[in-house]
Design a protein around this motif. Sequence first.
Motif, PDB file in Angstrom:
ATOM      1  N   ASN A  24     -23.582  19.005 -19.517  1.00  0.00           N
ATOM      2  CA  ASN A  24     -23.384  18.553 -17.612  1.00  0.00           C
ATOM      3  C   ASN A  24     -22.708  19.342 -17.258  1.00  0.00           C
ATOM      4  O   ASN A  24     -22.880  19.894 -15.944  1.00  0.00           O
ATOM      5  N   HIS A  63     -23.136  22.269 -14.015  1.00  0.00           N
ATOM      6  CA  HIS A  63     -23.496  21.381 -13.194  1.00  0.00           C
ATOM      7  C   HIS A  63     -22.010  21.949 -12.223  1.00  0.00           C
ATOM      8  O   HIS A  63     -21.495  22.011 -11.001  1.00  0.00           O
ATOM      9  N   CYS A  64     -21.373  23.202 -13.260  1.00  0.00           N
ATOM     10  CA  CYS A  64     -20.285  23.231 -12.675  1.00  0.00           C
ATOM     11  C   CYS A  64     -20.176  24.832 -13.263  1.00  0.00           C
ATOM     12  O   CYS A  64     -19.654  25.684 -12.622  1.00  0.00           O
ATOM     13  N   TYR A  95     -13.676  17.117 -17.901  1.00  0.00           N
ATOM     14  CA  TYR A  95     -14.383  16.802 -17.200  1.00  0.00           C
ATOM     15  C   TYR A  95     -14.627  16.308 -16.383  1.00  0.00           C
ATOM     16  O   TYR A  95     -15.021  14.904 -17.345  1.00  0.00           O
ATOM     17  N   ASN A  96     -14.676  15.781 -14.700  1.00  0.00           N
ATOM     18  CA  ASN A  96     -15.184  14.307 -14.017  1.00  0.00           C
ATOM     19  C   ASN A  96     -16.228  14.630 -14.033  1.00  0.00           C
ATOM     20  O   ASN A  96     -16.856  15.416 -13.266  1.00  0.00           O
ATOM     21  N   SER A  97     -17.945  13.662 -14.712  1.00  0.00           N
ATOM     22  CA  SER A  97     -18.726  14.620 -14.653  1.00  0.00           C
ATOM     23  C   SER A  97     -19.249  13.600 -12.901  1.00  0.00           C
ATOM     24  O   SER A  97     -19.456  13.574 -12.179  1.00  0.00           O
ATOM     25  N   ASP A  98     -17.805  12.579 -12.075  1.00  0.00           N
ATOM     26  CA  ASP A  98     -18.826  11.699 -10.853  1.00  0.00           C
ATOM     27  C   ASP A  98     -18.199  13.688 -10.037  1.00  0.00           C
ATOM     28  O   ASP A  98     -19.091  13.892  -8.753  1.00  0.00           O
ATOM     29  N   ARG A  99     -16.925  13.880 -10.442  1.00  0.00           N
ATOM     30  CA  ARG A  99     -16.746  15.034  -8.721  1.00  0.00           C
ATOM     31  C   ARG A  99     -17.041  16.347  -9.512  1.00  0.00           C
ATOM     32  O   ARG A  99     -16.907  16.992  -8.872  1.00  0.00           O
ATOM     33  N   LYS A 100     -17.316  16.602 -10.891  1.00  0.00           N
ATOM     34  CA  LYS A 100     -18.605  17.562 -11.123  1.00  0.00           C
ATOM     35  C   LYS A 100     -17.196  18.538 -10.963  1.00  0.00           C
ATOM     36  O   LYS A 100     -17.318  19.920 -10.692  1.00  0.00           O
TER      37      LYS A 100
END
Length: 172
Positions: A50, A54-55, A127-132
């Motif tokens: 992810n 996404h990042c 890594y913060n999946s919500d904030r990407k």
Amino acid sequence: MSPTRSSSRNGEKDWENGSTTSSLTSNTEYTGPKLYKEPSAKSNKHIIQNALAHCCLAGKVNEGQKNKILEEMEKSGANNFLILFRDSGCQFRSLYTNCPDTEEINKLTGIGPKTISRKMIDRLYKYNSDRKQFSQIPAKTMSASVDAITIHSHLWQTKKSGTPKKVAAVKS
């Protein structure tokens, strides 16, 4: 709250359901084939996938590199992965496999050292999946919750080959 509900939280008989809420003996009595295998280590594979999508390598421009790296991850039998950033700007450089048991960090693909020792690590990131986005962890020791790292800046500097050539030219 009724007395039966409070007692079920203590692991005693839950009279409403007719069963015990925590039964340790049932696990040890089973002698049939082992269908469930406990994972050897917590895997961060999906988190890293992810983060890359996404990042780190988001967008059409990075699609080729991202797909190549995701393919390498699938080929690898590793459970834990680490992203190496160039510096605190979180610029992707390479992907490493991480074995917390043996403390081995080996390069899977990308630009960077073949192996990374604990002494080489400068900063740790999660890594913060919500904030990407990645956020720095205020810790100095590696753990399974670390998703990315930076190494000390002097390890990135390449040896300049210009100086020896000038000396050789003066001698001849």
